[in-house]
Design an enzyme around this catalytic site. Structure first.
Site, PDB file in Angstrom:
ATOM      1  N   CYS A  99      34.820  38.452  44.964  1.00 21.08           N
ATOM      2  CA  CYS A  99      35.990  37.613  45.254  1.00 21.08           C
ATOM      3  C   CYS A  99      36.580  37.966  46.617  1.00 21.08           C
ATOM      4  O   CYS A  99      36.908  37.073  47.406  1.00 21.08           O
ATOM      5  CB  CYS A  99      37.033  37.775  44.160  1.00 21.08           C
ATOM      6  SG  CYS A  99      38.501  36.744  44.399  1.00 21.08           S
ATOM      7  N   CYS A 205      40.453  38.872  36.064  1.00 25.48           N
ATOM      8  CA  CYS A 205      41.559  37.915  36.000  1.00 25.48           C
ATOM      9  C   CYS A 205      41.286  36.734  35.089  1.00 25.48           C
ATOM     10  O   CYS A 205      42.173  36.265  34.389  1.00 25.48           O
ATOM     11  CB  CYS A 205      41.889  37.431  37.412  1.00 25.48           C
ATOM     12  SG  CYS A 205      40.515  36.595  38.262  1.00 25.48           S
TER      13      CYS A 205
END
Length: 387
Positions: A99, A205
């Site tokens: 990410c 997440c």
């Protein structure tokens, strides 16, 4: 030189204090909320909605504009798709490193520079560069170096180890030289107490409040197979799929004198080999083979001519650094010889390299080397595991 700064606002205390410090120093600050995930779990919960509301409230408090940037498609293609492919192959990936490399310090960096007119970006990561937290020591003729944060628990250079030097040169880490308690105290002092009290998000997440097994089961088909004792060769239980297990993890197998731990996963046969006891010698190795590395700055002296370079290694961000010797092969892959054996080095995870607080970069682990077998009079495995 650096006037307009776009800061990534997550809704948490770290980015809140970062934005406050930027505004206090007189920068023209614009907030950006990155939307990377838009699915709601089975309980109807989506953490992104609350985080965005918190980000909006912060920017109203600081009187700075906020833009929501949608990277959902990019995240699925460049992070989550690879995440699923790895788990299907029995490999344990690290989506946080991906990410940062593909989304925050590539897509977001270029969006901020090209679409929002930013001179630099800022994030709430616990990391430093030689240019200073606000690029006050910026030198266009000097290489940028990624440096560890003074807070050893919160240091995030591990997760930043594959970002580009181009992005790092124009990135500010306003809280990088602070500890987490200092950040929380500062938030309370300047009227951002709600962010200091907010529960910190942990784990991956997009999993949300579900267990990881529940989450991954929605995307990867269950394929049961045997647990096989590596010493006896006998089947000792059944698993629900390779993707549910990672190397070194304790297995729930009943009727055993001591717990079993995952040693190896075999995709072709769907077998998981297990070792009896947390400190089984086959779980330890002092050699690692990696893919071609991604360097921010390559360790000085490293070349494909077989030259050995000394640095420090870790493959889990909370573990102590271990000295190592690194050799680059003609295929640009790495062979790493550790100064002491480590437990459960896992394919798909990342070998991250350091020296004197500098993080050079990292390489994805292809496989650990041969296991080390200790004699009864040899090194204490328990001490190696806890070190």
């Amino acid at each position: 030189m650096f006037r307009r700064v776009v800061v990534g606002i997550s809704g948490g205390v770290d980015s809140a204090v970062s934005a406050y410090l930027l505004k206090k120093r007189g920068f023209e600050v614009c907030g950006a909320f990155m939307k990377n995930w838009d699915l709601i779990d089975e309980s109807g919960y989506c953490s992104g909605e609350q985080d965005f509301e918190d980000a909006q409230r912060l920017c109203r408090t600081l009187n700075i504009p906020l833009e929501e940037i949608n990277f959902v498609k990019d995240y699925w293609v460049e992070v989550f798709g690879n995440f699923l492919k790895d788990y299907e192959a029995g490999i344990t990936p690290n989506p946080d490193i991906l990410c940062n490399r593909h989304i925050k310090f590539n897509r977001f960096f270029h969006h901020a520079r090209e679409r929002l007119g930013a001179d630099a970006i800022a994030t709430g990561h616990y990391a430093r560069t030689n240019f200073g937290p606000f690029l006050e020591r910026y030198n266009e003729n000097e290489k940028v170096r990624l440096l560890m944060a003074p807070d050893p628990i919160k240091d995030q250079t591990f997760f930043l180890s594959q970002i580009s030097a181009e992005a790092l040169r124009r990135t500010m880490f306003p809280i990088g030289a602070l500890t987490k308690p200092q950040v929380k105290r500062l938030a309370i002092e300047v009227g951002l107490e709600a962010y200091a009290r907010k529960k910190e998000s942990m784990g991956i997440c997009f999993v949300g409040k579900r267990s990881f097994q529940q989450f991954i089961g929605e995307y990867i088909e269950t394929k049961p197979g045997p647990f096989v004792d590596v010493d006896s060769g006998r089947e000792v239980g059944q698993h629900a799929g390779l993707h549910h297990w990672t190397v070194g993890q304790k297995c729930k197998i009943g009727g055993c004198p001591q717990p079993y731990y995952v040693l190896r996963k075999h995709r072709a046969s769907n077998v998981i080999e297990v070792a009896s006891g947390h400190d089984h010698p086959l779980l330890y190795t002092d050699m690692v083979y990696t893919e071609r590395p991604v360097w921010i700055n390559a360790p000085p002296g490293l070349s494909s001519e077989g030259r050995v370079v000394r640095c420090e290694f870790r493959f889990q961000h909370t573990k102590p650094l271990v000295g190592c010797s690194v050799i680059e092969t003609h295929g640009r892959q790495l062979f790493v010889k550790l100064d002491r054996p480590l437990r459960a080095i896992t394919p798909g995870q990342y070998a991250v390299f350091y020296r004197n607080e500098e993080c050079f970069g990292s390489a994805r682990i292809l496989q650990p080397g041969p296991s080390i077998v200790y004699s009864a009079a040899g090194v204490s495995l328990k001490s190696e595991a806890s070190g």
